[in-house]
Structure formats: structure tokens, C-alpha cells
Design a protein around this motif. Sequence first.
Motif, mmCIF file in Angstrom:
data_model
loop_
_atom_site.group_PDB
_atom_site.id
_atom_site.type_symbol
_atom_site.label_atom_id
_atom_site.label_comp_id
_atom_site.label_asym_id
_atom_site.label_seq_id
_atom_site.Cartn_x
_atom_site.Cartn_y
_atom_site.Cartn_z
ATOM 1 N N LEU A 1 0.813 -1.216 0.000
ATOM 2 C CA LEU A 1 0.000 0.000 0.000
ATOM 3 C C LEU A 1 0.845 1.265 0.000
ATOM 4 N N SER A 2 0.268 2.306 -0.585
ATOM 5 C CA SER A 2 0.839 3.650 -0.521
ATOM 6 C C SER A 2 -0.327 4.625 -0.505
ATOM 7 N N ASP A 3 -0.044 5.884 -0.285
ATOM 8 C CA ASP A 3 -1.110 6.888 -0.270
ATOM 9 C C ASP A 3 -1.899 6.891 -1.584
ATOM 10 N N THR B 1 -2.217 4.336 -3.801
ATOM 11 C CA THR B 1 -2.787 3.059 -4.252
ATOM 12 C C THR B 1 -3.690 2.371 -3.233
ATOM 13 N N ALA B 2 -3.658 2.781 -1.989
ATOM 14 C CA ALA B 2 -4.358 2.055 -0.919
ATOM 15 C C ALA B 2 -5.849 1.881 -1.200
ATOM 16 N N LYS B 3 -6.516 2.934 -1.633
ATOM 17 C CA LYS B 3 -7.962 2.843 -1.870
ATOM 18 C C LYS B 3 -8.267 1.822 -2.969
ATOM 19 N N ASP C 1 -6.306 -0.652 -3.985
ATOM 20 C CA ASP C 1 -5.895 -1.982 -3.526
ATOM 21 C C ASP C 1 -6.944 -2.608 -2.612
ATOM 22 N N ARG C 2 -7.599 -1.790 -1.793
ATOM 23 C CA ARG C 2 -8.599 -2.308 -0.841
ATOM 24 C C ARG C 2 -9.984 -2.486 -1.464
ATOM 25 N N TRP D 1 -2.509 -7.352 1.877
ATOM 26 C CA TRP D 1 -1.934 -6.032 1.636
ATOM 27 C C TRP D 1 -1.123 -5.626 2.854
ATOM 28 N N ASP E 1 1.180 -2.118 4.372
ATOM 29 C CA ASP E 1 1.626 -0.736 4.268
ATOM 30 C C ASP E 1 2.958 -0.623 4.995
ATOM 31 N N GLU F 1 0.296 -1.429 8.542
ATOM 32 C CA GLU F 1 -0.991 -2.121 8.420
ATOM 33 C C GLU F 1 -0.765 -3.392 7.607
#
Length: 193
Positions: A106-108, A110-112, A114-115, A133, A135, A140
Amino acid sequence: MTTLNPSSDLIYLPTDIWSDEPPLESDLHLQQIILLLTCLESFWSERNDYYATGNLTIYYNAEQLKKRDFCVPDFFVVLNTEKRPRKSWVVWGENGQYPYVIVEILSDSTAKVDRTKKKELYQNIFRTPDYFWFDPVSLEFQGLRLFEGIYQLIDRDVLPWLKSKEKSFESYINTLLRASIQALNKVLVLKNN
């Protein structure tokens, strides 16, 4: 479970396609992928019946190919296949096989996705048995297992090392590696029975 039944219209699609992945988010992402690959290669040094890679495009249908709407997991493993270099993973050129384990870092930015979007793709189209996943900044870590077609959170009582209170980078990487390898070994046992 994770096999496509190729139809006659897929037979004529190209299979020797270059990967078209976006650049990695950071050096930290690259280090995570290298760490996962190196550890798995070491753990399975005697095996040649799997393919593991990172940041490589998965082509999974003709429409996706036309729209250039590519899926690029940070790390994935496919079982029961030849271990050899590839330009990309082309499902219809690989006997309809999808990954058995996928890990997203995860990154700022891509997180949304990816989830949500990727989770849905891996669950509904790929039918990938285990999705994780991680972070590397917040530490996380989450594991999901496909159960009756829907991802369920991996029970921390089933995988007790997920309960670790230690919040170090090394403990999370260790957990991620253990979870990935345990998931792969579980699939191998089920396929052999």
C-alpha cells in the motif's frame, strides 16, 4: 477454482505481450518486492513448478487488452506452472491460470484501489485464494482468504503470528512471508489430495 476455461475466441489473442506496468511508488516498494521474491526463491529453491514475480502486468481478457486497462499486482505467485522468465502473465496463454497468492504494497496513492477495486477483481475474476496487503509506513497488514466466493478476513486465531503486538517492520515482513508461504502450501496440499 482459479482456472479459466479458454473459449475459441481467446485462442487467437496474442500471448507474447510486454508488461505495461506503472512505475513503482518508491524505493521502499521495490525493496518489499525484492524481499518477498528472494525469500520465496530461497524457501523453494528445489522447486521449479511455480512462477513468482512482482510489478508485472497480468492480462486476463480481450476487453482489458483493448482498453489497456491493466492489472499489475506488486507480488504474485502462480502454482503448477513452468518457472521461466516472462514478459507478462497472459492468462489465456498460461492454461487459464490466475495467481494463487497476491500481495499489494500500500501507498497513499494506491491504498484505496488496492482495498476496493483490486480486491473485487482478485475475488470475482481471478478467484485468487489468498490476498494480502501491507503498508510499509503504517505497518498495516491484512490477509483475506476466499471462502465460498467471497473474501473473508483471515482469522488471527488460525494464523497466530498475525496477532503479534510487535510493531516493527521486520515483524510485519516476517508475518507477510509466513502468511504467503502458508497459503501456498495449503493450496498445494489441497491440489495433491
